[in-house]
Design an enzyme around this catalytic site. Structure first.
Site, short mmCIF file in Angstrom:
data_model
loop_
_atom_site.label_atom_id
_atom_site.label_comp_id
_atom_site.label_asym_id
_atom_site.label_seq_id
_atom_site.Cartn_x
_atom_site.Cartn_y
_atom_site.Cartn_z
N ARG A 244 16.28 -16.35 -0.25
CA ARG A 244 15.18 -16.39 0.72
C ARG A 244 13.89 -16.86 0.06
O ARG A 244 13.16 -17.69 0.62
CB ARG A 244 15.01 -14.97 1.29
CG ARG A 244 13.77 -14.69 2.06
CD ARG A 244 13.84 -13.30 2.71
NE ARG A 244 14.05 -12.21 1.76
CZ ARG A 244 13.11 -11.70 0.97
NH1 ARG A 244 11.88 -12.20 0.99
NH2 ARG A 244 13.37 -10.70 0.15
N HIS A 268 18.56 -10.90 -6.54
CA HIS A 268 18.98 -10.12 -5.37
C HIS A 268 19.90 -11.02 -4.53
O HIS A 268 19.50 -12.13 -4.17
CB HIS A 268 17.79 -9.75 -4.48
CG HIS A 268 16.82 -8.78 -5.10
ND1 HIS A 268 15.47 -9.00 -5.15
CD2 HIS A 268 17.01 -7.57 -5.67
CE1 HIS A 268 14.86 -7.96 -5.72
NE2 HIS A 268 15.77 -7.09 -6.06
N HIS A 305 22.89 -5.91 -5.81
CA HIS A 305 23.34 -5.42 -4.49
C HIS A 305 24.68 -6.07 -4.09
O HIS A 305 25.70 -5.41 -4.12
CB HIS A 305 22.29 -5.61 -3.39
CG HIS A 305 20.97 -4.99 -3.70
ND1 HIS A 305 20.82 -3.64 -3.92
CD2 HIS A 305 19.73 -5.52 -3.86
CE1 HIS A 305 19.55 -3.37 -4.19
NE2 HIS A 305 18.87 -4.49 -4.17
N ASP A 356 16.52 0.77 -9.07
CA ASP A 356 15.84 -0.13 -8.12
C ASP A 356 14.48 0.37 -7.65
O ASP A 356 13.49 0.23 -8.36
CB ASP A 356 16.82 -0.40 -6.96
CG ASP A 356 16.39 -1.56 -6.07
OD1 ASP A 356 15.38 -2.20 -6.38
OD2 ASP A 356 17.07 -1.84 -5.07
ZN LIG Z 1 15.43 -4.86 -6.31
#
Ligand SMILES: [Zn+2]
Length: 495
Positions: A244, A268, A305, A356
């Site tokens: 993104r 990410h 993630h 995180d």
């Molecule tokens: Zn992060």
């Protein structure tokens, strides 16, 4: 507890149990040299003139590696646990609150918040951290005279607490595909890949030359996972924030640069379904498919993630040797979803762990949650236990696997020279009190599972990095001062 008198004196640590070679062993001593490297693990009867440090009623384990951290986000703890008026609370509404905090912090505030975060990590047995660092500029978006000022504040904080740190400098070029600039992101944005790479280059050079100044470059390790030698305490890596925030051409340049300089890459990936759909809209491919088809995945790549992935995506991690970092305590806090750890492990993908957002800091909680989330989903127990693996471990096999995620795999992901208690690696370890109520009654046959599944943070008593104690009897040397400064910061931020 002091360990330094004679600079050539070897130290022998004598706990009741040592966790090494995937087993809790009794009647063993961990011998370290004066430079803080492990020399050997032997029976106490084989010791010579080493200085002995007795650790009765303690188990000694390799220091844990926290592979994904945003240190400043510790200031948000307890401040986001409510629903905004009339709206569905989610990752995106949390992010607005996080941005509001991020825009207020001065360089000194970032140092103080990072000290607090790293202190808390140290108290839980973490000895190295991968800091995914994206605050680069002043709050109005203007560059500091030193474009790495804030990165250096974070590195300084890690050094003052005593943790090793991989500063994974974030590339953040835009708000998103066809999205207008967001003023809350002004501190992160480096829209030009050349500017970003120049800043990374400068940071990388300066942390390397700091290592050289300390004489560390002469102690090069044969281990490929160690970029600077066994005594490295800080090093740089790259972290394109997400598909993104970084368009494809920029991303390619970052990854080429990392390849050339042999740096670790963290990104990410697929944390939220909206990120996946935006990527499909822009490129006609999911984030993992984009990374795979463009040849951007490799052994130096860690996807943080990687929750919303397809079976094909999981296979592409396996084929390329790319790793995944799960952050279960944050993922449950933000409502991100569940990392399909069973599928990753079935395909041989390496999993590490991170705290995180620091909703809480307890890497063993992340380790057990990796398994527990799947139990709730699959309505089964011991989902991640793999009976085809080492049958001699039996009841400790699952715990050993989860502990490996918190140690060896994290070290590999961030390029730390640690993770297991082996000769010629740094003496980075922690101890637990065998009489702590959370694990009392443990024997070598069940101790690791007790620690992984049930120990409370209060069980951690000593933490040692490079042979040097940073936590003794459950307290850090500068704990009061760090907590006091953090209390002042929080008062300033929140009133
Ligand atoms: Zn992060």
């Amino acid at each position: 507890m002091t360990t330094e008198t004679d600079p050539t004196q070897k130290i022998a640590w004598l706990p009741e149990f040592i966790y090494a070679g995937n087993r809790c062993q009794s009647n063993r001593a961990l011998v370290c040299d004066a430079a803080g490297a492990i020399v050997r693990i032997v029976e106490p009867s084989e010791l010579n003139d080493e200085k002995r440090i007795n650790l009765p009623r303690r188990a000694l384990l390799p220091g844990m590696v926290n592979a994904h951290s945003h240190a400043f986000q510790r200031v948000l703890r307890g401040r986001t646990e409510y629903r905004g008026s009339g709206q569905r609370d989610s990752f995106w509404t949390w992010r607005d609150k996080m941005y509001a905090a991020a825009t207020q912090l001065s360089p000194e505030d970032i140092y103080d918040a990072s000290c607090m975060t790293f202190l808390e990590m140290a108290l839980t047995g973490i000895t190295a951290v991968g800091e995914f660092h994206y605050l680069h500029h002043a709050p109005d978006g203007s560059a500091y005279e030193d474009p790495n000022l804030l990165a250096r504040e974070v590195i300084r904080a890690a050094g003052d607490i005593g943790l090793r740190i991989a500063l994974l400098r974030v590339a953040y070029a835009r708000s998103g595909f066809q999205r207008p600039a967001n003023p809350s992101q002004a501190r992160f944005i480096e829209a030009d890949a050349d500017v970003y790479l120049k800043n990374v280059e400068e940071l990388n050079q300066s942390v390397r030359s700091a290592s050289v100044r300390k004489g560390l470059a002469n102690q090069r390790s044969a281990r490929t996972r160690d970029p600077y030698g066994p005594a490295a305490t800080a090093w740089a890596g790259v972290a394109p924030h997400s598909v993104r925030a970084v368009p494809l051409n920029f991303l390619k340049q970052v990854i080429d640069y990392a390849k050339e300089l042999d740096l670790k890459i963290h990104m990410h990936v697929a944390e939220q379904p909206a990120e996946v759909s935006a990527c499909v809209e822009e490129y006609g491919r999911t984030p993992v498919a984009l990374l795979q088809t463009e040849g951007l995945l490799s052994e130096r790549f860690t996807a943080v993630h990687a929750i919303h992935v397809t079976p094909k995506g999981i296979a592409s991690f396996a084929q390329t040797g790319a790793a995944v970092c799960a952050c279960p305590t944050t993922e449950r806090n933000l409502g991100d979803g569940v990392v399909p750890a069973d599928e990753y492990l079935k395909h041989g993908v390496t999993l590490s762990l991170g705290t995180d957002s620091h909703a809480q800091i307890d890497l063993l909680e992340d380790a057990r949650e990796l398994e527990y989330h799947l139990r709730l989903q699959r309505l089964e127990r011991a989902v991640l236990d793999d009976q085809s693996q080492d049958t001699s471990l039996n009841s400790q096999r699952l715990a050993a696997r989860l502990f490996e995620c918190a140690t060896v795999n994290g070290a590999r992901s961030i390029g730390a020279p640690t993770g297991a208690l082996e000769a010629d690696t740094p003496a980075d370890f922690f101890t637990v009190d065998l009489d702590d109520p959370s694990i009392a009654g443990g024997s070598p046959g069940d101790l690791l599972a007790s620690i992984v599944f049930a120990s409370s943070r209060s069980a951690v008593r000593e933490v040692v990095v490079g042979g040097k104690p940073i936590v003794s009897e459950g307290r850090h040397l500068n704990q009061e001062e760090i907590v006091a400064r953090f209390n002042t910061l929080q008062k300033k931020l929140w009133g």
